[in-house]
Every structure is written in structure tokens, then in C-alpha cells.
Enzyme design. Structure first.
Site, PDB file in Angstrom:
ATOM      1  N   ASP A 167      -1.731   6.563   6.350  1.00 49.54           N
ATOM      2  CA  ASP A 167      -2.783   5.617   5.975  1.00 49.54           C
ATOM      3  C   ASP A 167      -3.026   4.733   7.197  1.00 49.54           C
ATOM      4  OD1 ASP A 167      -4.333   3.544   4.979  1.00 49.54           O
ATOM      5  OD2 ASP A 167      -3.043   3.127   3.247  1.00 49.54           O
ATOM      6  N   TRP A 224       0.828  -1.210   0.000  1.00 47.80           N
ATOM      7  CA  TRP A 224       0.000   0.000   0.000  1.00 47.80           C
ATOM      8  C   TRP A 224       0.858   1.254   0.000  1.00 47.80           C
ATOM      9  CZ3 TRP A 224      -4.188  -1.395  -1.958  1.00 47.80           C
ATOM     10  CH2 TRP A 224      -4.838  -2.563  -1.582  1.00 47.80           C
ATOM     11  N   LYS A 241     -12.179  -1.976   6.656  1.00 41.84           N
ATOM     12  CA  LYS A 241     -11.405  -2.845   7.540  1.00 41.84           C
ATOM     13  C   LYS A 241     -11.965  -2.796   8.960  1.00 41.84           C
ATOM     14  CE  LYS A 241      -8.650  -3.350   3.931  1.00 41.84           C
ATOM     15  NZ  LYS A 241      -7.766  -2.351   3.456  1.00 41.84           N
TER      16      LYS A 241
HETATM   17  C1  LIG Z   1      -7.143  -2.041   2.094  1.00 44.29           C
HETATM   18  C2  LIG Z   1      -6.096  -1.005   2.161  1.00 44.29           C
HETATM   19  C3  LIG Z   1      -5.953  -0.029   1.155  1.00 44.29           C
HETATM   20  C4  LIG Z   1      -6.812   0.000  -0.087  1.00 44.29           C
HETATM   21  O1  LIG Z   1      -8.077   0.401   0.257  1.00 44.29           O
HETATM   22  P1  LIG Z   1      -9.202   0.658  -0.866  1.00 44.29           P
HETATM   23  O2  LIG Z   1     -10.271   1.295  -0.034  1.00 44.29           O
HETATM   24  O3  LIG Z   1      -9.571  -0.671  -1.414  1.00 44.29           O
HETATM   25  O4  LIG Z   1      -8.633   1.568  -1.874  1.00 44.29           O
HETATM   26  C5  LIG Z   1      -4.984   0.930   1.330  1.00 44.29           C
HETATM   27  N1  LIG Z   1      -4.187   0.939   2.411  1.00 44.29           N
HETATM   28  C6  LIG Z   1      -4.288   0.010   3.380  1.00 44.29           C
HETATM   29  C7  LIG Z   1      -3.370   0.060   4.559  1.00 44.29           C
HETATM   30  C8  LIG Z   1      -5.242  -0.989   3.280  1.00 44.29           C
HETATM   31  O5  LIG Z   1      -5.341  -1.911   4.254  1.00 44.29           O
END
Ligand SMILES: *Cc1c(COP(=O)(O)O)cnc(C)c1O
Length: 365
Positions: free
Chosen positions: A175, A102, A199
Site C-alpha cells: 500500500d 491501514w 493523497k
Molecule cells: C488513506 C489511506 C487508506 C484508505 O484509503 P481509501 O481510499 O479512503 O480507502 C489506506 N491506506 C493508506 C496508507 C492510506 O493513507
């Protein structure tokens, strides 16, 4: 009805009481005669749902007044572009730490928009398949960077920053998709915190951005589309266009669950630490299974593990699935297994999985 223990990395388990409440309110939300899905986003009823969710998030995460909360769409992945488009406006230089897929994707997007030469990779743990969080050397930071980017919990590799990096006057952007609401965070140390909701916050479709107000500006990179400007959404209370209404409603229910049933983020954190410890202690003592992450970098949310034998891994996943422990297959880039134990995974789910693993070990070890 029987429900499985779902160890999916995302979309993932929701608290059962939240699902029951949503089911009870499905046909007639609080006497409105409608489902939240059917309401105008401009209605008073929906406005109070959205305000309620925002206020609860501020309360639960203790978000200071000089931060705006935005409810956006496009997933965490759209933030990979929005962040450089909106923040890389002074020197155009930015810092990234590569701790997994990511963070790499985020850095690639920044390179696409700012030029490869303006994206400084401060550190990377790619040398050991991202199994640790690298030590950061401040001498490698760009002193006049427009921001410094990290992925605080790495969903695929199962690592978490043991501490929040100190980037001085440079705004820290994080993030937190796979750790939002799992523990208290000092929001004031960040310029932006953001998460895809699927999540730990609610259903897919909602992206939550917590941004320090001075970072919301008219000044953006040339050509930035209206929908990709933070200011557009801040000026319109996240209703410039139709927001992800139902996901916002569900996120509000999750926040009520954390505050009223769990007892807040400190308590949530304690429960998460206890669950993770149970699992890691078992892995550390097991002769068959082992964790893949260095101890001081271990995530509380995502726990990858292997037997060291691909056939045995596959057998384990198959038998676990049949026993009601689903989505334990590791990410396609890592192999092995991964148990994601987000907020909604009850302690009992972890205990039962461990029992199952012990049994599997006895038969196959
Ligand atoms: C799942 C995830 C993403 C991607 O998320 P989307 O909403 O599918 O774009 C980005 N960063 C992290 C840390 C993730 O766990």
C-alpha cells in the site's frame, strides 16, 4: 482570492498550476465543447486522456512492461479485499506486517476472507503506538505464502519503511497510498503496488493498481464478484464499467506537473527530502514541540508532533488555523498534531509553518 496552506492527510493539496489548468479546460476541453466530466468514457477524446495518464505513469514511475496499470474505484480500502481474493489461491496462506491502522484493516479483511489461522502476523509495532517500523525476522516469514503485505508509508503514525523488505520468491504487495509519486520505487521488487489517489496523485475516487501481469489470473477465491477480479479490469482496459473519468484526467495533469514542471521523480524526491528535513530539524531543536516517531522510521510525507500538553496542542491548532495553516489536528487515534507535506505542499508552506511554530514557542514555551 486567498488560498490556505493545507496540511490535510487526504484528500490533500493539489499543485496550483494543475488546478488552474483544470479550471481553464473546465468548460471546453481542447475544443471538444465539453468538460471532461461530461464526456462518454467510450469517446476517443476520453480514451486518449486515459491512455495518456497510464503512459505518463509508466514513464514517470519507470514501470516495466510486465506490469499492468489499472484505474479502479472503491479506494485503497477495497484493495484490502481484492488482494486476498485474487492472490491467495495456492496455499491460501499470507504474511502481514502491522505498522498502523491501514495495515491492521488490511489484515482484518484477509482474516475475514481466508480465516484467521491463514494470516500470519510477521511483526507489529503496536507495542509503541506504531511509532517505528519493526525489524523483520525472515525466520517468521511463511515460505510458501501467496503474498507478503506491507504498508510502506503509514499516514496516521508518520512512519516509512527505511528499506524495502526482501521476501525472496514471495510476491511483495504494498500500500503506497500516502507516498505514491513522492520518490522513485523499484517497481520490479513488488507484485502489487497500489494507492488511493487522494493523497498524492489526484482527487478522490481513483485507485491506482500496478500489478505484475502473472498475478492477474482466472483463478480467484471461490465466489469472488466480477468487479473484484483484477482480470475483469485488465481485460477491459479499466473500462469494464464507467471509470472515475475526471479523477483520471486530474491524475494525468498531476503527472505532467511532476514530469514537466518538477523534472521527474528523482527531483520530486529531493524536494520532499529537503522539506521534511527542514521540519524535522526544527522539531529536533524545539523545546516545545517534539516528533513522535523513531528517527530511522520517519515519513517524508506525514509528520506527527506534540507539545505533551493537550490544551496547548488544541491552542496551537486553533491559532494555526486562524493564521491560514489548516488541517493540522492529529488523527483522532493519536492526538496532537500532524503536518502532511505531500508533493503539492510548496517548500514555502513548510518554512512559513516553522516560522509560525517558532513564534508560538516563544509565546507559550
Ligand atoms: C488513506 C489511506 C487508506 C484508505 O484509503 P481509501 O481510499 O479512503 O480507502 C489506506 N491506506 C493508506 C496508507 C492510506 O493513507
Amino acid at each position: 482570492m486567498s488560498r490556505v496552506y493545507n496540511f490535510s492527510a487526504g484528500p490533500s493539496m493539489m499543485p496550483e498550476s494543475v488546478l488552474k489548468r483544470a479550471a481553464a479546460e473546465m468548460l471546453d476541453y481542447q475544443g471538444s465543447g465539453q468538460s471532461v466530466m461530461e464526456m462518454s468514457h467510450r469517446s476517443k477524446t476520453f480514451q486518449s486522456i486515459a491512455d495518456g495518464c497510464s503512459n505518463l505513469l509508466r514513464e514517470v514511475m519507470q514501470i516495466p512492461d510486465n506490469y499492468e496499470i489499472l484505474f479502479l474505484q472503491g479506494g485503497a480500502s477495497t484493495q484490502f479485499a481484492m488482494i486476498p481474493l485474487n492472490l491467495a489461491t495456492k496455499t491460501g496462506k499470507v504474511d502481514y506486517v502491522l505498522t498502523g491502522q491501514w495495515a491492521k484493516k488490511a489484515a482484518s479483511e484477509a482474516k475475514l476472507l481466508l480465516g484467521e489461522e491463514n494470516v500470519n502476523i510477521v511483526a507489529s509495532s503496536a507495542d509503541k503506538t506504531f511509532s517505528y517500523i519493526p525489524k523483520l525476522d525472515p525466520a517468521k516469514f511463511t515460505p510458501d505464502a501467496d503474498y507478503f503485505y506491507v504498508c510502506l508509508n503509514n499516514t496516521i503514525y508518520g512512519t516509512r519503511y527505511p528499506e524495502i523488505p526482501d521476501t525472496g520468491n514471495v510476491s511483495l504487495v504494498a500500500d503506497i497510498s500516502s507516498m505514491a509519486l513522492s520518490q522513485p520505487l523499484p517497481v520490479e521488487r513488488f507484485g502489487i503496488l497500489y494507492a488511493g489517489a487522494q493523497k498524492n496523485m489526484g482527487p478522490a475516487g481513483l485507485t491506482v493498481v500496478i500489478i505484475r501481469k502473472d498475478l492477474i489470473s482466472e483463478t480467484v477465491r471461490p465466489g469472488t464478484p466480477t468487479m473484484l477480479r483484477y482480470k475483469t479490469h485488465a481485460d477491459n482496459g479499466s473500462m469494464y464499467n464507467t471509470p472515475p473519468c475526471y479523477s483520471i484526467y486530474m491524475c494525468g495533469l498531476v503527472l505532467q506537473w511532476i514530469r514537466d514542471e518538477i523534472g521527474g521523480l528523482d527531483k520530486m524526491y529531493q524536494l520532499n527530502q529537503e522539506k521534511a528535513k527542514l521540519f524535522y530539524d526544527y522539531l529536533d531543536g524545539s523545546k516545545l514541540f517534539k516528533g513522535t516517531v523513531e528517527k530511522d522510521s520517519r515519513s517524508l510525507m506525514n509528520i506527527p508532533f506534540v507539545t505533551g500538553n493537550e490544551e496547548l496542542d488544541a491552542k496551537f491548532v486553533k491559532e494555526a488555523t486562524a493564521a491560514g495553516f489548516v488541517n493540522l489536528k492529529g488523527h483522532r487515534t493519536v492526538g496532537g498534531m500532524r503536518a502532511s507535506i505531500y508533493n503539492a505542499m510548496p517548500r514555502e508552506g513548510v518554512e512559513k509553518l516553522i516560522e509560525f511554530m517558532k513564534d508560538f514557542e516563544a509565546k507559550n514555551g
